[in-house]
Design a protein around this motif. Sequence first.
Motif, mmCIF file in Angstrom:
data_model
loop_
_atom_site.group_PDB
_atom_site.id
_atom_site.type_symbol
_atom_site.label_atom_id
_atom_site.label_comp_id
_atom_site.label_asym_id
_atom_site.label_seq_id
_atom_site.Cartn_x
_atom_site.Cartn_y
_atom_site.Cartn_z
ATOM 1 N N LEU A 292 -21.933 21.142 -3.605
ATOM 2 C CA LEU A 292 -21.564 21.614 -4.938
ATOM 3 C C LEU A 292 -21.777 20.503 -5.951
ATOM 4 N N ASN A 293 -22.014 20.896 -7.202
ATOM 5 C CA ASN A 293 -22.167 19.913 -8.276
ATOM 6 C C ASN A 293 -20.826 19.585 -8.911
ATOM 7 N N THR A 294 -19.997 20.605 -9.134
ATOM 8 C CA THR A 294 -18.644 20.439 -9.664
ATOM 9 C C THR A 294 -17.722 21.405 -8.939
ATOM 10 N N VAL A 295 -16.411 21.202 -9.124
ATOM 11 C CA VAL A 295 -15.428 22.093 -8.488
ATOM 12 C C VAL A 295 -15.444 23.477 -9.123
ATOM 13 N N ASP A 296 -16.060 23.584 -10.307
ATOM 14 C CA ASP A 296 -16.151 24.904 -10.940
ATOM 15 C C ASP A 296 -17.043 25.858 -10.151
ATOM 16 N N GLU A 297 -17.873 25.312 -9.267
ATOM 17 C CA GLU A 297 -18.761 26.150 -8.467
ATOM 18 C C GLU A 297 -18.101 26.665 -7.193
ATOM 19 N N LEU A 298 -16.817 26.352 -6.985
ATOM 20 C CA LEU A 298 -16.111 26.890 -5.827
ATOM 21 C C LEU A 298 -16.031 28.419 -5.929
ATOM 22 N N PRO A 299 -16.132 29.117 -4.840
ATOM 23 C CA PRO A 299 -16.077 30.593 -4.902
ATOM 24 C C PRO A 299 -14.683 31.065 -5.320
ATOM 25 N N PRO A 300 -14.583 32.192 -6.012
ATOM 26 C CA PRO A 300 -13.262 32.688 -6.424
ATOM 27 C C PRO A 300 -12.426 33.135 -5.230
ATOM 28 N N LEU A 301 -11.104 33.054 -5.365
ATOM 29 C CA LEU A 301 -10.203 33.410 -4.271
ATOM 30 C C LEU A 301 -9.865 34.894 -4.225
ATOM 31 N N ALA A 302 -10.103 35.580 -5.304
ATOM 32 C CA ALA A 302 -9.689 36.990 -5.371
ATOM 33 C C ALA A 302 -10.269 37.838 -4.241
ATOM 34 N N PRO A 303 -11.545 37.733 -3.875
ATOM 35 C CA PRO A 303 -12.066 38.578 -2.780
ATOM 36 C C PRO A 303 -11.442 38.286 -1.423
#
Length: 317
Positions: A292-303
């Motif tokens: 990943l480049n930044t932590v903003d690219e982490l997948p969302p937890l909702a699914p």
Amino acid sequence: MSDEERRDSLADQAAAWVPPWDRPRPPAPEATPDDREVPPDESATAPGPDQEDLGRNAPLQGPEPSKISPGPGAGARASSGSGAGARAGEWGGGGVGEVAPEPVAAAESDGARDVPPRQPAGRRRATAAPEPAPELSDAELRGALEAILLVVDEPVSELVLAQVLEQPAERVGPMLDEIAAGYTAAGHGFELRRAAGGWRLYTRPEYATYVERFVLDGQSVRLTQAALETLAVVAYKQPVTRSRISAIRGVNCDGVIRTLVTRGLVEECGTEQDSGAFLYRTTTLFLEKLGLNTVDELPPLAPFLPDDVEELADATR
């Protein structure tokens, strides 16, 4: 000549001697045509008002004592064999009002004037500015970037690559994008992508099974389930304290936090203002391992949340 006649002669000469300032000045010589072309410096030869009264206001300076030979009577003031005219020549020549030019040092010859003066010790000659590095062609720039990316052990930024190659950063960024697109189009087993704020070569996900089989060779270096859960909480809640992590997981996580810090996946980032507890966040190594480049690219937890998450939250209260 007897001694008495010699004494009378010296006494007559001394009585007839006239001081230089009372003598009439000789007439100035007429200027020749050559002299009229180059006028003399009047400021250096013309007598001033102070020089005209020099004989009346200043004491008379005679010759050095070594030039006066002792003699009997009034003749002791003059050298033997010299009269009043010779005495006047020793004391000033044409008169007291005239100023003699300063002597020129023998070292100031024509050859000595051609030598440049020595520079002061504290002053140095200015060095020439270094010449800028020649601009690389597209093929040379592409090859240089590929060679560097093959040996790096962590993602390297575009600015660092531009400084190493001495090329403008405006050329490095587009060239990296072009290289990455070329690898993808050619179907190589590796790819070039951004990670942790830089660029690095990675193997493609579809070949991960073969890479793991080669690298691990039966050795397990995986994180435990508790370490993965704790790391996920830190990644999505950072910066976060250990007490907050323990409250989310429902168990004490001090040992797991120490393990993650030792492996370089989590680090301290200050203290909480209210309680003073240490705050933790993920590191650059964490982003590099996940690609990943930044932590903003982490997948969302909702699914990944269960359908009855609200009922579970109410039950814990």
